[in-house]
Design a protein around this motif. Sequence first.
Motif, mmCIF file in Angstrom:
data_model
loop_
_atom_site.group_PDB
_atom_site.id
_atom_site.type_symbol
_atom_site.label_atom_id
_atom_site.label_comp_id
_atom_site.label_asym_id
_atom_site.label_seq_id
_atom_site.Cartn_x
_atom_site.Cartn_y
_atom_site.Cartn_z
ATOM 1 N N ASN A 137 55.542 43.444 46.463
ATOM 2 C CA ASN A 137 54.557 44.693 46.795
ATOM 3 C C ASN A 137 55.286 45.653 46.768
ATOM 4 O O ASN A 137 54.682 47.208 46.767
ATOM 5 N N GLU A 138 56.301 45.324 47.611
ATOM 6 C CA GLU A 138 56.385 46.849 48.112
ATOM 7 C C GLU A 138 57.980 47.991 46.562
ATOM 8 O O GLU A 138 59.341 46.948 46.283
ATOM 9 N N ILE A 176 44.201 39.688 37.193
ATOM 10 C CA ILE A 176 45.241 39.499 35.962
ATOM 11 C C ILE A 176 46.213 40.594 36.548
ATOM 12 O O ILE A 176 47.434 41.266 36.586
ATOM 13 N N GLU A 177 45.174 42.068 35.998
ATOM 14 C CA GLU A 177 45.846 43.555 35.220
ATOM 15 C C GLU A 177 46.214 43.547 36.978
ATOM 16 O O GLU A 177 47.072 44.620 37.508
ATOM 17 N N LEU A 178 45.618 43.678 38.076
ATOM 18 C CA LEU A 178 45.678 44.144 39.772
ATOM 19 C C LEU A 178 47.187 43.317 40.549
ATOM 20 O O LEU A 178 48.394 43.795 40.263
ATOM 21 N N GLN A 182 47.744 43.206 46.443
ATOM 22 C CA GLN A 182 46.229 44.011 46.721
ATOM 23 C C GLN A 182 45.714 43.235 45.695
ATOM 24 O O GLN A 182 44.550 44.327 45.282
ATOM 25 N N LEU A 183 45.423 41.869 45.428
ATOM 26 C CA LEU A 183 43.794 41.335 44.616
ATOM 27 C C LEU A 183 43.562 41.150 45.834
ATOM 28 O O LEU A 183 42.954 40.529 46.151
ATOM 29 N N LEU A 214 39.447 45.120 43.226
ATOM 30 C CA LEU A 214 38.793 44.291 41.709
ATOM 31 C C LEU A 214 38.077 45.269 41.360
ATOM 32 O O LEU A 214 37.400 45.760 40.464
ATOM 33 N N SER A 215 37.021 45.339 42.436
ATOM 34 C CA SER A 215 35.526 46.463 42.409
ATOM 35 C C SER A 215 35.458 47.958 41.694
ATOM 36 O O SER A 215 35.601 48.067 40.806
#
Lengths: 194, 194, 194, 194
Positions: C112-113, D16-18, D26-27, D32-33
């Motif tokens: 995350n960081e 998956i990319e996120l 961060q998902l 995502l949208s």
Amino acid sequence: MKDFSEKQRNIINAAIELIAEKGIQQLTIKNLSKKIGTAEGAIYRHFDSKFEILVGILKLFRQNKDEALQNLKTKEKSSLQKIESLLSARFRQFSENPAIASVIFSEEIFQNEKSLANEVYEIMVESQKGIETIILNGQSQKQIREDISAEQLTLLITGALRLLVTQWRLSEFSFDLQTEGQKLWKSIYKIVTK
Amino acid sequence: MKDFSEKQRNIINAAIELIAEKGIQQLTIKNLSKKIGTAEGAIYRHFDSKFEILVGILKLFRQNKDEALQNLKTKEKSSLQKIESLLSARFRQFSENPAIASVIFSEEIFQNEKSLANEVYEIMVESQKGIETIILNGQSQKQIREDISAEQLTLLITGALRLLVTQWRLSEFSFDLQTEGQKLWKSIYKIVTK
Amino acid sequence: MKDFSEKQRNIINAAIELIAEKGIQQLTIKNLSKKIGTAEGAIYRHFDSKFEILVGILKLFRQNKDEALQNLKTKEKSSLQKIESLLSARFRQFSENPAIASVIFSEEIFQNEKSLANEVYEIMVESQKGIETIILNGQSQKQIREDISAEQLTLLITGALRLLVTQWRLSEFSFDLQTEGQKLWKSIYKIVTK
Amino acid sequence: MKDFSEKQRNIINAAIELIAEKGIQQLTIKNLSKKIGTAEGAIYRHFDSKFEILVGILKLFRQNKDEALQNLKTKEKSSLQKIESLLSARFRQFSENPAIASVIFSEEIFQNEKSLANEVYEIMVESQKGIETIILNGQSQKQIREDISAEQLTLLITGALRLLVTQWRLSEFSFDLQTEGQKLWKSIYKIVTK
DNA sequence: GATGAATGAGTTTTCATTCAT
DNA sequence: TATGAATGAAAACTCATTCAT
């Protein structure tokens, strides 16, 4: 310089009222959302942060100032008439919206954030420059005394305006601002014309 | 109206500085204790609550005001000299202690608590009454013009004083307050004597 | 490189356990304070932020690694003995503290960081460099085969170690890690000696 | 085991990319949208909940694995060739889609939900069983050494594969994965053939 | 008197999900 | 189907105050 949505204007106005009623320390997202009747999270659809709401308030004040000065330029009036117009427009605006009166001259409210404090100062300086220009014109047309500089006259006029509004607010609107504003104008008239 | 202990005065002064530097929202017990170099709990030996510290600040301001007005009464001076003394004393005080300048005219700081807001207003009114009395004397002795009421002249003088101090503070003390104060006095002199 | 207070160590260990049990997404201040039996705010006496707790975990891991490598240097052992020691020490540590096993090879937890992700990577690289050095020594002393580079052997050994621990954890500790670790060591021994 | 619509595959890939870029924390539906350029609500037309998206990711991984193992069965190759094929196919896939590499070996990501964690473990076990079967065949055909069990060899091979990919990802893809994969294969070849 | 840990209520902000349009 | 505003719960963090030492 984008314009605000209706919801955004609602929020800004509610924020101004909240500050006017209870001070910035009570301008919390909770109180604000209560005032506009939504959940707390809803506010974040319209502003990214509380800070942006404060920025919004200052944007509004800047617009107010710009419009006021712009209005005068278009009108064909003597310098003295222009000053009178300006003052009475201000007093009328505050009478109609006392919340604004409670916030607009309270620079401390924005002191917390360096960037806002600067914006506040700029608005104040520009507003006074507007008046000073009118006075300079009046002096060159011999309508306004020249033995005191335009800057000093501006300081006296603006200072009295601000203090009168502050007294009105602190006394909980115990007198009629427009009436007292008229009296102040008469005094100013006597002072600047000789 | 008990007097403060040395420790209490320390705390009050630190609080004033803190407000001056960062706004009331940063006046927290943690920040305060850091500033005076003690533990947080220690502050509660000297004040029952944070509220009492704010009360203390206002008590100090009231003392300032009372002393200033008292000082003048004892001196044998004309009304105009008295006003000049009052103004220059104020400007000197603020120059020496800018933190006080940052707080004393910022009524909003105390707006949070009804009882404090009222105290603030009273101090302001009494302070102006003091000046008004001097002006009335001056008018009856024909040293000061009578075509403008003492109340209005007080509004103009006090308003300009306050605004000059506010500008000085917002500009981050970018000009010499006493020099500008002198200029203001000269303008006021011209205005009130004719 | 300051050492942690007892309370800080408590918090770090509780955080590791929490991550091990439920994942980082459940490492919340609320859950953490529940686990150590205090109010949420109390944690902030000991760490400035949640981020600092994660930093603390990594500091602990770095210390673990440094001590492990340091321990080996002092002992007079052959390269193969050193590797065996290292592996069995690791497996023992994880058996005794499964929570650490659940976190130490889970680089994603700190993804995350940016700054933490880097620290994680560094610890991993340094740890492997330690093993590679031992293997290089073993090769120059002809105890370890030279037809495969030390780097590649390290990759195979460390990869198997990590995967075994991961399987142990994902299977909910369904087998005896030290026993399986012994087996792995025997396989590695065969591989590297010929 | 229904197949996904195109929109669903879009969403899964974006997810998956996120995760690969910023971690599971961060998902969020918002992120995502944003990534797929629709409104937040739109996602719920395609998945009942965020949880189902995670399920979708794992379904995709399971399909990947099944196809990979299926592919090998149909081909007429020796055990060693099959292992080489499997490894190089993996490395090629990851090179082409680094996001998958970042998520597929990160079991912690799904640790939050018991049911997902189990699915993750199953995929991993089945995948290794596939390799173990190939090795067992190789051993019975005397192409692969028998003094180390198929299980142990699988642990070594799979462990090294995973670790290499992890290093590649943590180093921010700083080396060529396929080249290093080739090197690893050569080492593995030497190890398993003798 | 002084310290600093702890508390409980409050702060701003985020998030998965719902729903009117 | 898609949009984006709204919701309610939860996140990290702050704060005035208390209290054992």
